[in-house]
Design an enzyme around this catalytic site. Structure first.
Site: not given
Ligand code: OAD
Length: 253
Positions: A73, A126, A154, A238
């Site tokens: 990643r 995060h 480490c 976005a």
């Molecule tokens: P998700 O993958 O859950 O959601 C991504 C969101 O972005 C979805 O609602 C999509 O519809 C939207 N999306 C996709 N393409 C887009 C674009 N071009 N412009 C705007 N929006 C778009 O990711 P997160 O909500 O960030 O946590 O997930 C939250 C957390 O879940 C992450 O930080 C991670 C994961 O578990 C940890 O790692 C602790």
């Protein structure tokens, strides 16, 4: 006549805002080629789900596998470039801070693309995949001797090194969470961008803003649980919506 799709009222509210808070999720990095969390894992990693890899238990069970997943990643992120959405947020921050406004960018993303786009005040809820820490002592480790060991050890205690990101079941960095919650409760306008709103406590931030009467804007191609309650919703990527919002805001101002 507006030559942009944004309500005049929203542009006025943004211009008059003393404090803008922004929450971003993986969606804002999607147009940089970084898969969102709910995107299917690709290629080599297709058979694993993040929930199986991003946990302390998974790391204890198979530290090499988890370290290699993050190395993959990290390479992906290093090849990615900030997209127009990241750049527009950096411009918005400069615009508001130049007018003595407060601008707080809170991100759930660990890719560091906001900082690479020029954003200054970024709260990383995060963590950051480009930082490494000791699994035992939790201290950040900037460098370690070259080694074939995977994960490397480490240099201070000999324990395993790990990425400085929050894993499922782990607490968020306390200072970051307090700063994010405070911004959500103090801001005049809150923008929720590219997040599914499925993971707490980040998902509660827009509701903290709503509760104290802030204007809440959602930018996401898809609906989320916030959509019905947001003051304004823009169903688009976005990388397309934010540059147009930036232009509308700075038009004749
Ligand atoms: P998700 O993958 O859950 O959601 C991504 C969101 O972005 C979805 O609602 C999509 O519809 C939207 N999306 C996709 N393409 C887009 C674009 N071009 N412009 C705007 N929006 C778009 O990711 P997160 O909500 O960030 O946590 O997930 C939250 C957390 O879940 C992450 O930080 C991670 C994961 O578990 C940890 O790692 C602790």
């Amino acid at each position: 006549m507006n030559d942009h799709p944004f309500p005049t009222q929203l542009i006025q509210e943004l211009r008059q805002a003393g404090h803008i808070a922004i929450l971003t999720g993986a969606g804002i990095s999607a147009e940089s080629g970084v898969p969102t969390f709910r995107d299917a894992q690709t290629g080599l990693w297709a058979r694993y789900s993040p929930e199986e890899l991003a946990t302390p238990q998974a790391f204890r069970r198979n530290p090499r596998l988890v370290w290699e997943w993050y190395a993959w990643r990290r390479e992906l992120v290093a090849k990615a470039e900030p997209n127009p959405g990241h750049l527009a947020l950096a411009q918005l921050e400069a615009y508001f801070t130049a007018r003595n406004g407060r601008f707080t960018l809170i991100t759930q993303n660990v890719d560091g693309l906001h900082q690479r786009a020029g954003s200054q005040n970024v709260i990383e809820l995060h963590g950051n995949i480009n930082r490494t820490k000791c699994f035992e002592e939790e201290v950040i480790v900037e460098a370690w001797p070259p080694t074939d060991d995977v994960p490397p050890a480490c240099p201070y205690c000999g324990g395993y090194l790990r990425p400085d990101v929050v894993w499922f079941g782990e607490n968020l960095p306390a200072a970051a969470l307090v700063a994010a919650s405070t911004a959500a409760q103090m801001c005049d306008v809150f923008l929720s961008i590219g997040t599914s709103g499925l993971v707490q406590p980040a998902a509660s931030l827009p509701y903290l803003a709503l509760r104290h009467g802030a204007v809440v804007v959602e930018i996401n191609p898809d609906e989320t649980s916030l959509t019905a309650q947001a003051t304004y919703v823009f169903n688009g990527p976005a990388g397309q919506v934010l540059p147009v919002l930036w232009q509308a805001l700075t038009l004749n101002s």
